[in-house]
Motif scaffolding. Structure first.
Motif, mmCIF file in Angstrom:
data_model
loop_
_atom_site.group_PDB
_atom_site.id
_atom_site.type_symbol
_atom_site.label_atom_id
_atom_site.label_comp_id
_atom_site.label_asym_id
_atom_site.label_seq_id
_atom_site.Cartn_x
_atom_site.Cartn_y
_atom_site.Cartn_z
ATOM 1 N N LYS A 125 -9.555 1.740 -9.023
ATOM 2 C CA LYS A 125 -11.005 1.953 -8.874
ATOM 3 C C LYS A 125 -11.344 3.434 -8.930
ATOM 4 C CE LYS A 125 -11.931 -2.207 -6.119
ATOM 5 N NZ LYS A 125 -12.246 -2.711 -4.760
ATOM 6 N N ASP A 171 -4.125 0.677 -1.979
ATOM 7 C CA ASP A 171 -3.390 -0.349 -2.728
ATOM 8 C C ASP A 171 -3.646 -0.162 -4.218
ATOM 9 O OD1 ASP A 171 -5.957 -1.350 -3.130
ATOM 10 O OD2 ASP A 171 -5.694 -3.073 -1.804
ATOM 11 N N HIS A 224 -15.590 -4.673 -10.172
ATOM 12 C CA HIS A 224 -15.875 -3.248 -9.990
ATOM 13 C C HIS A 224 -16.187 -2.589 -11.340
ATOM 14 C CE1 HIS A 224 -15.584 0.644 -7.883
ATOM 15 N NE2 HIS A 224 -15.048 1.088 -9.003
ATOM 16 N N ASN A 259 -5.330 -1.908 -6.524
ATOM 17 C CA ASN A 259 -6.705 -2.045 -6.997
ATOM 18 C C ASN A 259 -7.546 -0.821 -6.663
ATOM 19 O OD1 ASN A 259 -6.148 -4.525 -8.054
ATOM 20 N ND2 ASN A 259 -7.450 -5.705 -6.678
ATOM 21 N N ASN A 260 -7.374 -0.283 -5.470
ATOM 22 C CA ASN A 260 -8.194 0.851 -5.070
ATOM 23 C C ASN A 260 -7.823 2.133 -5.808
ATOM 24 O OD1 ASN A 260 -9.883 -0.569 -3.370
ATOM 25 N ND2 ASN A 260 -8.651 -0.197 -1.546
ATOM 26 N N GLN A 286 -5.461 9.447 1.722
ATOM 27 C CA GLN A 286 -6.802 10.012 1.608
ATOM 28 C C GLN A 286 -6.841 11.439 2.158
ATOM 29 O OE1 GLN A 286 -9.916 8.167 3.924
ATOM 30 N NE2 GLN A 286 -11.494 8.711 2.449
ATOM 31 N N THR A 311 -13.322 7.170 -0.683
ATOM 32 C CA THR A 311 -13.267 6.194 0.414
ATOM 33 C C THR A 311 -12.351 5.027 0.070
ATOM 34 O OG1 THR A 311 -15.289 5.176 -0.450
ATOM 35 C CG2 THR A 311 -15.548 6.755 1.336
ATOM 36 N N SER A 312 -12.202 4.729 -1.219
ATOM 37 C CA SER A 312 -11.306 3.638 -1.638
ATOM 38 C C SER A 312 -9.880 3.879 -1.148
ATOM 39 C CB SER A 312 -11.286 3.496 -3.162
ATOM 40 O OG SER A 312 -12.549 3.133 -3.659
ATOM 41 N N LEU A 313 -9.504 5.154 -1.019
ATOM 42 C CA LEU A 313 -8.123 5.480 -0.650
ATOM 43 C C LEU A 313 -7.854 5.300 0.837
ATOM 44 C CD1 LEU A 313 -7.452 8.584 -2.935
ATOM 45 C CD2 LEU A 313 -6.924 6.176 -3.347
ATOM 46 N N GLU A 322 0.837 -1.200 0.000
ATOM 47 C CA GLU A 322 0.000 0.000 0.000
ATOM 48 C C GLU A 322 0.871 1.250 0.000
ATOM 49 O OE1 GLU A 322 -2.669 -0.101 3.330
ATOM 50 O OE2 GLU A 322 -3.384 -2.130 2.863
ATOM 51 N N ASP A 382 -11.356 -8.634 -8.293
ATOM 52 C CA ASP A 382 -11.869 -7.469 -7.587
ATOM 53 C C ASP A 382 -12.056 -6.285 -8.544
ATOM 54 O OD1 ASP A 382 -12.551 -5.761 -5.421
ATOM 55 O OD2 ASP A 382 -10.473 -5.111 -5.238
ATOM 56 N N THR A 428 -7.637 2.467 1.965
ATOM 57 C CA THR A 428 -6.641 1.406 1.772
ATOM 58 C C THR A 428 -6.013 1.648 0.407
ATOM 59 O OG1 THR A 428 -8.041 -0.116 3.026
ATOM 60 C CG2 THR A 428 -6.240 -1.080 1.738
#
Length: 269
Positions: free
Chosen positions: A215, A209, A238, A211-212, A189, A203-205, A183, A234, A207
């Motif tokens: 996203k 990583d 999405h 994938n986020n 964030q 909100t994805s940030l 990460e 994942d 975490t």
């Protein structure tokens, strides 16, 4: 693509960095557009492991000299430029000594992610937008490649939402298989929220990583290209839940026709 303006924003690009899926397609896609009559601009970070002398990078004084605020710190923006001779393609480099002078691209000599990769990504996104504004060049399509460029769609649609030069630009994000393990900084964030972007939109940030980050990129894009044959379940799920045009994976040999058709029929419709 005749006459269309396409801005390519990439984490990596050959011949300046080693060959991989991202760096090769980041070169091939603009080459295809260029050879089919489109107008292009390419941006990438000026990592410290890029040989400036060999590739003949030079600073563009009229574009440099601005300070970008990153997490309440003033960071000078330096713009350099070089040409890929055999294709007559010009590449703009976003530079800052604090963020990019080091010899690694994304990790240190021990293979650990740089602690400030999140700030480098924010700086890169802002630097690209501010430079394109100075160039007064309004792109029809903005095509994002690689995770270091993944904040650009978010910043364009939120932080720079009122910029008229991008009012009609469509954003395309190419999604590749895993870009890094682990990460980024746990306060990423907060650093993005510092720029007035609502926490509920990132909100994805929580975490941060790979994938986020992707996203967030696809959430703020108008269209998506699956640029690797295998993408995590994942991310695939999405993307499938978004009501956006998606170009499924095509081989390198099929890319020219597929990308051109996708640009013309799905992105610019």
């Amino acid at each position: 693509m005749n006459g269309k303006k396409i801005l390519f924003v990439s984490s990596e690009l050959v011949p300046y960095l080693p060959e991989n899926q991202v760096s090769l397609m980041s070169y091939e896609a603009p080459r295809m557009v260029n050879s089919n009559g489109g107008q292009i601009r390419i941006f990438m970070p000026r990592y410290g492991n890029i040989n400036e002398r060999r590739h003949q990078l030079h600073e563009v004084i009229r574009l440099s000299g601005m300070n970008l605020v990153i997490n309440d710190m003033d960071m000078p923006l330096i713009i350099k430029v070089a040409s890929i001779p055999r294709e007559r393609i010009q590449v703009y480099f976003i530079d800052n000594e604090e963020y990019f002078k080091r010899k690694g691209t994304f990790v240190d000599k021990d293979g650990n992610l740089f602690q400030d990769n999140d700030e480098r990504a924010i700086f890169f996104a802002k630097g690209v937008v501010e430079t394109v504004k100075k160039l007064n060049w309004s792109p029809d399509i903005i095509h994002v490649h690689g995770w270091m460029a993944s904040l650009l769609p978010l910043y364009l649609r939120e932080y720079y939402a009122d910029e008229p030069i991008f009012a009609d630009s469509k954003i395309v994000t190419s999604v590749y298989d895993k870009g890094f393990d682990g990460e980024l900084d746990s306060k990423m964030q907060d650093k993005v929220a510092f720029d007035g972007i609502e926490g509920s939109k990132i909100t994805s940030l929580n975490t941060p990583d790979y994938n986020n980050l992707l996203k967030v990129a696809v959430d703020y894009s108008d269209a998506i290209i699956l640029a690797s044959e295998e993408i995590s379940e994942d991310l695939t799920e999405h993307i499938s839940n978004l009501d956006k045009p998606v170009l499924p994976y095509v081989t390198f040999q099929e890319a020219e026709e597929a990308y051109s058709n996708f640009y013309n029929t799905q992105v610019l419709k």
